[in-house]
Design a protein around this motif. Structure first.
Motif, PDB file in Angstrom:
ATOM      1  N   ASN A  37       0.797  -1.381   0.022  1.00  0.00           N
ATOM      2  CA  ASN A  37       0.004  -0.009  -0.126  1.00  0.00           C
ATOM      3  C   ASN A  37       0.863   1.382   0.065  1.00  0.00           C
ATOM      4  OD1 ASN A  37      -2.790  -1.101   0.248  1.00  0.00           O
ATOM      5  ND2 ASN A  37      -1.989  -2.137   2.046  1.00  0.00           N
ATOM      6  N   HIS A  38       0.436   2.299  -0.092  1.00  0.00           N
ATOM      7  CA  HIS A  38       0.831   3.681  -0.113  1.00  0.00           C
ATOM      8  C   HIS A  38       1.353   3.990   1.165  1.00  0.00           C
ATOM      9  CE1 HIS A  38      -0.712   3.848  -4.196  1.00  0.00           C
ATOM     10  NE2 HIS A  38       0.435   4.391  -4.505  1.00  0.00           N
ATOM     11  N   PHE A  39       2.670   4.462   1.534  1.00  0.00           N
ATOM     12  CA  PHE A  39       3.074   4.835   2.949  1.00  0.00           C
ATOM     13  C   PHE A  39       3.803   6.328   3.001  1.00  0.00           C
ATOM     14  CE2 PHE A  39       2.781   0.273   3.578  1.00  0.00           C
ATOM     15  CZ  PHE A  39       2.011   0.073   4.704  1.00  0.00           C
ATOM     16  N   LEU A  40       3.298   7.245   3.706  1.00  0.00           N
ATOM     17  CA  LEU A  40       4.047   8.301   3.873  1.00  0.00           C
ATOM     18  C   LEU A  40       4.671   8.231   5.241  1.00  0.00           C
ATOM     19  CD1 LEU A  40       4.627  11.343   3.351  1.00  0.00           C
ATOM     20  CD2 LEU A  40       2.463  12.051   3.974  1.00  0.00           C
ATOM     21  N   THR A  41       5.717   8.330   5.399  1.00  0.00           N
ATOM     22  CA  THR A  41       6.509   8.179   6.745  1.00  0.00           C
ATOM     23  C   THR A  41       7.362   9.623   6.999  1.00  0.00           C
ATOM     24  OG1 THR A  41       6.731   5.955   6.670  1.00  0.00           O
ATOM     25  CG2 THR A  41       8.233   7.106   8.025  1.00  0.00           C
ATOM     26  N   THR A  42       6.964  10.420   7.825  1.00  0.00           N
ATOM     27  CA  THR A  42       7.914  11.184   8.537  1.00  0.00           C
ATOM     28  C   THR A  42       8.666  10.895   9.903  1.00  0.00           C
ATOM     29  OG1 THR A  42       6.394  12.472  10.136  1.00  0.00           O
ATOM     30  CG2 THR A  42       6.071  13.123   8.188  1.00  0.00           C
ATOM     31  N   GLN A  43       9.977  11.034   9.780  1.00  0.00           N
ATOM     32  CA  GLN A  43      10.649  10.552  11.004  1.00  0.00           C
ATOM     33  C   GLN A  43      11.716  11.534  11.335  1.00  0.00           C
ATOM     34  OE1 GLN A  43      12.794   6.535  11.288  1.00  0.00           O
ATOM     35  NE2 GLN A  43      14.531   7.821  10.269  1.00  0.00           N
ATOM     36  N   VAL A  44      11.751  11.646  12.678  1.00  0.00           N
ATOM     37  CA  VAL A  44      12.573  12.929  13.224  1.00  0.00           C
ATOM     38  C   VAL A  44      13.455  11.904  14.532  1.00  0.00           C
ATOM     39  CG1 VAL A  44      12.961  14.760  14.721  1.00  0.00           C
ATOM     40  CG2 VAL A  44      11.152  14.752  12.930  1.00  0.00           C
ATOM     41  N   ILE A  45      14.942  12.111  14.327  1.00  0.00           N
ATOM     42  CA  ILE A  45      15.730  11.339  15.097  1.00  0.00           C
ATOM     43  C   ILE A  45      16.557  12.604  15.713  1.00  0.00           C
ATOM     44  CG2 ILE A  45      17.796  10.016  15.293  1.00  0.00           C
ATOM     45  CD1 ILE A  45      16.780   8.309  12.827  1.00  0.00           C
ATOM     46  N   GLU A  46      16.442  12.575  17.209  1.00  0.00           N
ATOM     47  CA  GLU A  46      17.330  13.521  17.811  1.00  0.00           C
ATOM     48  C   GLU A  46      18.401  12.629  18.521  1.00  0.00           C
ATOM     49  OE1 GLU A  46      15.010  17.245  19.556  1.00  0.00           O
ATOM     50  OE2 GLU A  46      13.671  15.344  19.841  1.00  0.00           O
ATOM     51  N   ALA A  47      19.741  12.814  18.403  1.00  0.00           N
ATOM     52  CA  ALA A  47      20.629  12.141  19.254  1.00  0.00           C
ATOM     53  C   ALA A  47      21.753  13.250  19.650  1.00  0.00           C
ATOM     54  CB  ALA A  47      21.718  11.319  18.063  1.00  0.00           C
ATOM     55  N   TYR A  48      21.836  13.077  21.199  1.00  0.00           N
ATOM     56  CA  TYR A  48      22.717  13.707  21.761  1.00  0.00           C
ATOM     57  C   TYR A  48      24.014  13.036  22.407  1.00  0.00           C
ATOM     58  CZ  TYR A  48      18.646  16.791  22.818  1.00  0.00           C
ATOM     59  OH  TYR A  48      17.598  17.514  22.515  1.00  0.00           O
TER      60      TYR A  48
END
Length: 460
Positions: free
Chosen positions: A223-234
């Motif tokens: 199926n159609h997927f729209l993914t937003t991803q935010v990675i924060e690394a300290y």
């Protein structure tokens, strides 16, 4: 209840107003479903949600006139209507039974994120060192770290993710702890209807900590997927982070990923992004040196064909002296695919003794393939060593002729040259079992045989 109806009940259709712009449907969604979102998320995530919404409402999606988005039409990607699982209903999949990773001797601690939710059922017995936490962002996230890096960017997609994200992955490694195995995170896209996924990742490495992470993106349904991803690394003082991101989805997948990394004094970061199968991918990396003596290596390799689109955008900011950054991104483009790389190194006032090297090399193997490249330096210090360069070309005719004269077919010679070109990036990866496996997957990809990892048995 059949699986189609069950998944459909999970999905909340995005409201849509004809002719009102792509941003409005998300503004309407948040306005109408705000309380539902709050009820199914952690307080630490909710404290920044309204501010992100106000920022998104004020700016909307960036057009291609915005410098960092000139190569990808973001509004068009977010225009279709997708379902969103705001009520956090259970997705019918057991990844521990469905997934078998065929990467020999990788010896990882294995975890799953299904769409945007950390999969906590039937977790394997943990052998993590004392004090290490790997779990649901909804359960562990704290206001001291969550959205602190990402908020500085004022990015519309990041704000949208912050508005809607309800879960994700949380990783905490205490001072001086060294993880002797890599942590493998399998991101599985699973739905019986077109779905929007908003995934969040927060990684905290305290002083002297060391950890390696392998993120693998897979799609379990056609199926159609729209993914937003935010990675924060300290990454704390004297800490070490290896971050590998491997995408093997499919042509109906749209992925917009923003990664934010902050390094303290004498820390080390190794960031790798590998795109083997996708539809449309837009990766952004913002890395900041906040302590002296830190160094980073950023590598990327892209293999695309058909109508695939891959856009990598990086910004490395040297705020303090005596830091080192190295970037190498390579693309091989076939068919009517499109690639883009825009990298910028910013050396601020006072960041003396900076050392930086940025390289982007690309092969357009067909006349229809297109590559856009824009390496940039912006320097406000006078005692630095910085260089950048890019190339776009086709396979060497002399090399092809030489190989064909020795009985190698044109197709085989083309594959061998493309492999040799992309392997320069793979050879720099420090996780040896993954490096060996990627050489195999890359060859399969060039031969048109790679659909998904052998042994990766995802539920359908």
């Amino acid at each position: 209840m059949d699986s189609k109806k069950q998944t459909a009940s999970v999905s909340t259709p995005l409201p849509h107003r004809e002719g009102m712009g792509e941003s409005l449907q998300y503004i309407d969604l948040y306005t109408q479903a705000r309380q539902v979102i709050f009820d199914h998320a952690a307080e630490s995530m909710n404290t920044v949600r309204d501010k992100a919404f106000e920022d998104f409402k004020a700016q909307g999606f960036p057009s291609r006139k915005v410098e960092r988005y000139k190569y990808t039409d973001i509004p068009k990607l977010f225009e279709p209507d997708y379902g969103v699982n705001l009520n956090r209903l259970e997705i019918p999949v057991d990844p521990y039974q469905a997934f078998r990773c065929d990467v020999p001797n990788l010896s990882t601690w294995l975890y799953f994120v299904v769409n945007d939710a950390f999969y906590s059922k039937a977790l394997p017995k943990s052998h993590l060192p004392e004090g290490v936490i790997i779990g649901s962002l909804k359960e562990y996230a704290t206001t001291a770290y969550y959205h602190q890096l990402a908020s500085k960017d004022h990015d519309a997609v990041t704000n949208l993710n912050t508005m809607l994200a309800q879960d994700g992955l949380y990783v905490y490694v205490p001072k001086g702890v060294v993880l002797d195995h890599a942590v493998q995170i399998i991101n599985i896209l699973r739905s019986d209807v077109d779905m929007m996924v908003n995934r969040r990742v927060l990684i905290i490495l305290e002083e002297g900590a060391e950890a390696k992470f392998l993120f693998c993106d897979h799609a379990a349904d056609d199926n159609h997927f729209l993914t937003t991803q935010v990675i924060e690394a300290y990454v704390g003082e004297n800490a070490s982070l290896d971050l590998y991101c491997l995408e093997e989805t499919h042509s109906k997948s749209v992925r917009v990923s923003n990664v934010y990394i902050e390094q303290q004094a004498n820390s080390r970061v190794n960031h790798n992004v590998i795109t083997l199968h996708n539809g449309i991918t837009r990766n952004k990396l913002d890395l900041t040196f906040s302590g002296e003596g830190a160094e980073c290596d950023c590598y990327g390799c892209v293999i695309a064909d058909k109508n695939q689109h891959v856009d990598n955008n990086t910004l490395i900011t040297h705020k303090v002296p005596h830091c080192t950054s190295n970037e190498l991104y390579k693309y091989v483009l076939n068919g009517q695919s499109t690639g883009a790389f825009a990298g910028k190194v910013l050396v601020e006032h006072g960041a003396q003794k900076t050392s930086s090297q940025m390289t982007n090399q690309n092969l357009t193997a067909t006349k229809e393939a297109r590559m856009y490249t824009q390496p940039m330096l912006e320097i406000y210090a006078d005692d630095v060593k910085c260089a950048h360069g890019s190339t776009v070309g086709q396979l060497n005719d002399a090399a092809l002729f030489y190989m064909r004269q020795r009985g190698i077919s044109l197709e085989e010679a083309t594959i061998l040259l493309q492999k040799a070109f992309i392997n320069e990036v793979i050879d720099k990866m420090k996780l040896e079992p993954l490096r060996d496996r990627l050489r195999y997957l890359v060859e399969k990809r060039f031969r048109g045989e790679l659909n998904k990892c052998v042994g990766c048995k995802l539920c359908n």
